[in-house]
Motif scaffolding. Structure first.
Motif, PDB file in Angstrom:
ATOM      1  N   TYR A  37       0.832  -1.206   0.000  1.00 26.27           N
ATOM      2  CA  TYR A  37       0.000   0.000   0.000  1.00 26.27           C
ATOM      3  C   TYR A  37       0.864   1.252   0.000  1.00 26.27           C
ATOM      4  O   TYR A  37       0.618   2.197  -0.768  1.00 26.27           O
ATOM      5  CB  TYR A  37      -0.914  -0.042   1.232  1.00 26.27           C
ATOM      6  N   LYS A  40       3.174   2.374  -3.276  1.00 30.58           N
ATOM      7  CA  LYS A  40       2.644   3.129  -4.400  1.00 30.58           C
ATOM      8  C   LYS A  40       2.905   4.615  -4.205  1.00 30.58           C
ATOM      9  O   LYS A  40       3.066   5.105  -3.086  1.00 30.58           O
ATOM     10  CB  LYS A  40       1.150   2.867  -4.544  1.00 30.58           C
ATOM     11  N   ASP A  41       2.938   5.317  -5.321  1.00 30.38           N
ATOM     12  CA  ASP A  41       3.185   6.761  -5.265  1.00 30.38           C
ATOM     13  C   ASP A  41       2.045   7.495  -4.568  1.00 30.38           C
ATOM     14  O   ASP A  41       2.266   8.459  -3.823  1.00 30.38           O
ATOM     15  CB  ASP A  41       3.400   7.314  -6.675  1.00 30.38           C
ATOM     16  N   GLN A  43      -1.702   6.908  -2.377  1.00 29.51           N
ATOM     17  CA  GLN A  43      -2.503   5.939  -1.625  1.00 29.51           C
ATOM     18  C   GLN A  43      -3.968   6.366  -1.633  1.00 29.51           C
ATOM     19  O   GLN A  43      -4.287   7.549  -1.516  1.00 29.51           O
ATOM     20  CB  GLN A  43      -2.004   5.831  -0.173  1.00 29.51           C
TER      21      GLN A  43
END
Length: 946
Positions: A37, A40-41, A43
């Motif tokens: 989670y 990732k760039d 959320q």
């Protein structure tokens, strides 16, 4: 804990996440998902996640709170939430920081501790050979590669419906070799079956279960032909593997609550039990080129492992030419080592030694243990071909399920990854427990030395020499690397104080107190303290025990209800069952506020242990006709009607979606005239009349619907009932009846659904006109249609029993009309509704208000009719003919024919929401009679659906 009431509405991440954390703690699934989670760039916000994702993130929030602030704060937050009914303010007040700052700390915490892990671990390959885009719709439950590495079989499970698929790795072509299972609706998905294993390079074994009976099928993947063997002697088979010759199968199976190993001879159809103990033995397989079996088990590695019940799985090898007690663990780790595949001295297996389940290699001859993969997400299953060095594995996350196959996989590589913070904490606690256990053992031995006779010798049987462990000094260059295979501590007694077991703490002797040797105990050689410590040292695993039903109350509810015949009243209902829900008992009472005398009771017992469900039920209804409260034709008489019914039924399921029910019954009806004017009664014996009936209901039920939310359903529901009613007192009262009710719900967008319903009913033989059409269910301010000088089931005459009142069926919903607008022995009804949940359509986040969250609009159209002999499509149907009389015995009877419309229909709109725990419906309908639109009619009702 958190209460579930209509005033307490909490988001899934808070309530269910807390329950998941209490059940699993900081588990591997949560660790994997949180790491992915934050990798990732960007959320997603909590309200943008699916329910399962939000629950796992909620679990991580609670874990952060416990790790950073302490476990006591978790209980404080939950208790405060019960009071102020707001999770954000509860967290803020308890921790003393704003809720947004708390969430920022949660995100920073996991980003910081996982940064070294994210830098060291890698992503999965980009091109899987098979993929399921949405893990909520299906999963891959088993993967097996053929011995020659040319073929792959795997199991695809879509909501309980599974397929065994064969894939040729050289050509890429696939074909389905087996199908089974059934769609699961609102139930837990059993992803353990079917199991698959290769017998040879073209023959695969499939172990599946149907209706609780397990069967082994051996199928040729090219011809799809083979044979089957019954394995129903086992409660459950967890895994299996063929011998090199293909004539035998080693299985991990459960019998009487124990999971042990068995060998099944296919030729002789015989089974031999290998062991019989309390430990779980999983993933067994034959060691290629050796007379041995390898399996994974949670049996203790040594005496100290058994003290704290670590419940970790290690690899064990059993030489088949010796007793099972000669089994040994070639590799001792404080981790879960599973799915072993062995040839000679080489073993390929899955392990979470570093905190993420990856592929490992171990050589029993050289003792070399290497990590072969470094994926950041834990692998689910593993298969390997030593002949072609082909590795196959499956992995799943919130975004999908994947299967990979890597030919020419290099088992000589050695990759290194650091331990995850979660794994470091687990190992630290285990080592602390072991040190405390060792100290307790030494103290116990010193106490026993003072209790035994002088010539008694104490021999230590511990398998771990702590003195040797403490003498080993770590390599300075490798000081930062933790070796989970041979983890050793160099701790002084002062340093060991950092590890305290508050649950089982043993106090050391004070150094300033002289040690006094006790005199030998003549009566016994043990003290209470030593016996207690021995008891604590024993394993906590007990059983299995015979199941004894223990009942508990599931619910007791008090609510209001509306019955068209009995009126507005109070409902009290309770339910209780045993733990396995083999026995369910329920009962209830309805008291009418109309006269505080009318009402009903029911009691039911269900036996659900076997395939066929049985039930016994008793119902009683009492109805008073009082001139003071009824607009009936009663001036001098008062009636009491009683109906008693006893049902003994059985239900046979065809699948989880459909079943057939057979319910024989006995029915007793009683009529009492309560008027004191007995002299006016034509026959005094008729002041009390009793009738007896017997018959049965035969029903077919189909339901594959799925609930998306309050009054938001998708799927199809259908029920057809045939009733045979036979009178023992008057054969003319016997009749047969059939009813069919079909409903379908289709989702359009974000829980916005379009629902349609069709209903048909018909009497046979004695055509009772007891289908009463019109109105809605649970109508709070209901009205009955005024039909003066017309015969219908709601007519009551002086000193005369109304036998139709026992069998009336109110057919709803036909909005815009009163109850009993039409009646007859046949009825047809059609409804259509467009349901728009405003909050769910416009906003995907959590809404705390029950009223706002469940508020929805509907648009509807209803049409229906009822008749007895002539079809409503005929000009001379009952709806086109009015019979006018001057009374039951009047001298004049007029038959007037008109050309009115035989169908009643209406359209309109409504709103639904939850208020004070009740689902309230408000509708306004414009009825149409004889092609003329009437004034709008308003409805306040309770309940769901139509």
């Amino acid at each position: 804990m958190v209460q579930n009431t209509f005033l307490l509405n909490l988001p899934e991440w808070f309530s269910v996440g807390a329950a998941r954390y209490i059940a699993y703690g900081w588990d591997e699934e949560m660790d994997d998902y949180v790491r992915a989670y934050f990798r990732k760039d960007t959320q997603k916000e909590f309200h943008q996640l699916s329910k399962q994702e939000a629950v796992i993130l909620g679990q991580s929030v609670w874990n952060y709170m416990v790790e950073e602030y302490g476990r006591i704060y978790m209980s404080n937050v939950l208790n405060l939430t019960r009071i102020n009914r707001n999770e954000q303010s509860s967290i803020a007040y308890t921790l003393g920081i704003p809720f947004k700052q708390f969430l920022k700390g949660w995100a920073d915490y996991y980003k910081q501790i996982n940064e070294p892990v994210l830098n060291a671990y890698g992503d999965l390959p980009e091109d899987p050979i098979k993929k399921i885009k949405n893990s909520k719709k299906g999963t891959f439950t088993d993967v097996a590669i053929s011995p020659d590495g040319r073929r792959l079989v795997y199991v695809e499970n879509i909501k309980g419906k599974h397929k065994v698929i064969h894939r040729n790795l050289e050509t890429g072509k696939e074909n389905v070799i087996s199908r089974g299972g059934q769609y699961i609706i609102n139930q837990r998905l059993d992803d353990e079956l079917p199991k698959i294993a290769w017998q040879d390079s073209i023959t695969v074994g499939i172990l599946s279960s149907k209706r609780g009976v397990s069967t082994l099928e051996v199928i040729n993947v090219e011809t799809k032909k083979g044979f089957s063997r019954s394995t129903d002697r086992f409660l459950r088979i967890n895994d299996f593997s063929f011998s090199p010759s293909g004539n035998q199968i080693v299985m991990s199976a459960s019998v009487n609550g124990q999971t042990d190993l068995f060998i099944f001879n296919l030729r002789r159809n015989t089974v031999r039990r290998i062991n019989n103990d309390k430990y779980d033995d999983l993933s067994p397989s034959f060691v290629e080129g050796e007379r041995a079996l390898i399996f994974s088990s949670n049996r203790p590695l040594d005496s100290l492992s058994n003290i704290k019940d670590l419940n970790t799985f290690n690899l064990y090898i059993w030489p088949t030419d010796s007793s099972f007690s000669k089994s040994y663990a070639p590799l001792k780790t404080i981790s879960n080592d599973t799915k072993p595949i062995a040839r000679g001295k080489e073993i390929i297996y899955l392990s979470d030694q570093k905190g993420v389940t990856n592929v490992f290699y171990f050589n029993t001859e050289t003792g070399i243990n290497r990590q072969l993969t470094k994926f950041s997400h834990s692998l689910d299953d593993l298969s390997y071909s030593f002949e072609t060095s082909t590795l196959a594995y499956s992995v799943g996350d919130m975004e999908g399920e994947y299967i990979y196959a890597e030919p020419d996989f290099d088992v000589d590589i050695n990759v290194f990854t650091p331990q995850t913070p979660r794994q470091q904490r687990i190992l630290a606690k285990i080592v602390a427990d072991r040190l405390n256990a060792q100290q307790e053992r030494e103290q116990e031995q010193s106490i026993e030395e003072t209790e035994v006779l002088p010539d008694t010798t104490i021999i230590s049987t511990d398998t771990i020499d702590t003195e040797q462990v403490q003498e080993v000094e770590p390599d300075k260059e490798q000081a930062n690397i933790i070796d989970t295979d041979d983890y050793q501590f160099d701790l002084t007694p002062e340093q060991s104080d950092d590890f305290l077991d508050t649950d089982d703490y043993a106090f050391e002797r004070s150094n300033n107190q002289p040690t006094q040797r006790r005199q030998p105990d003549i009566q016994g050689k043990s003290t209470f303290l030593s016996n207690y410590r021995k008891f604590r040292r024993k394993s906590q695993i007990e059983g299995p025990f015979e199941y004894t039903p223990k009942f508990s109350t599931n619910f007791v509810t008090t609510t209001i209800g509306v019955d068209p015949l009995l009126g507005f009243g109070l409902k009290l209902k309770g339910n209780m069952s045993d733990i396995l829900q083999n026995h369910i008992m329920s009962g209830g009472v309805f008291l009418s506020f109309r006269d505080l005398k009318s009402g009903g009771i029911f009691a039911e017992y269900q036996y659900l242990k076997h395939l066929i469900d049985f039930k016994a039920e008793y119902r009683r209804e009492t109805f008073f006709v009082d001139p003071e409260s009824e607009s009936a034709q009663l001036a001098d008489d008062r009636h009491k009607y009683v109906k008693n019914e006893v049902i003994i039924g059985a239900s046979y399921p065809f699948s989880v979606r459909s079943r057939v029910e057979f319910n024989p019954f006995y029915l007793n009806t009683q009529f009492h005239s309560l008027s004191p004017l007995y002299t006016q009664f034509p026959d005094p014996d008729l002041s009390r009349q009793v009738s007896h009936f017997g018959g049965f209901n035969l029903s077919y039920v189909f339901d594959d619907s799925e609930v998306l939310g309050r009054n938001a359903i998708v799927g199809t529901r259908a029920k057809a009932v045939f009733t045979s009613m036979n009178s023992f007192t008057d054969k003319e009262q016997s009749f047969n009846k059939i009813t069919v009710d079909i409903r379908h719900y289709e989702e359009i967008f974000r829980s916005m659904t379009f629902a349609v319903r069709g209903f048909y009913g018909q009497y046979f033989n004695n055509k009772r006109e007891t289908f009463l059409l019109g109105g809605m269910d649970n109508w709070l301010f209901f009205d009955n249609a005024e039909r003066p000088n017309q015969q219908h089931p709601l007519n009551f005459n002086n000193f005369e029993e109304n036998q139709d009142i026992y069998f009336v069926d109110y057919i709803t919903s036909l909005r815009g009309f009163d109850y009993n607008t039409f009646n007859g022995s046949k009825v047809a009804l059609f409804n259509a509704e467009l349901r728009i949940p405003i909050a769910r359509v416009l906003y995907r986040g959590f809404i705390g208000s029950n009223f706002v969250r469940n508020f929805s609009f509907v648009g509807f159209y209803d049409i229906g009719t009822a008749w007895t002999s002539i079809s409503p499509f005929d000009d001379e149907s009952e709806q086109n003919v009015d019979i006018i009389t001057t009374g039951p015995n009047g001298p004049f009877v007029a038959r007037v024919q008109n050309f009115s419309n035989k169908w009643l229909y209406s359209w309109g709109a409504g709103a639904r929401t939850v208020f004070l725990g009740y689902y309230i419906k408000f509708d306004v309908a414009w009825p149409t009679i004889n092609y003329t639109v009437q004034d709008p009619k308003f409805y306040f009702t309770l309940g769901y659906d139509f």
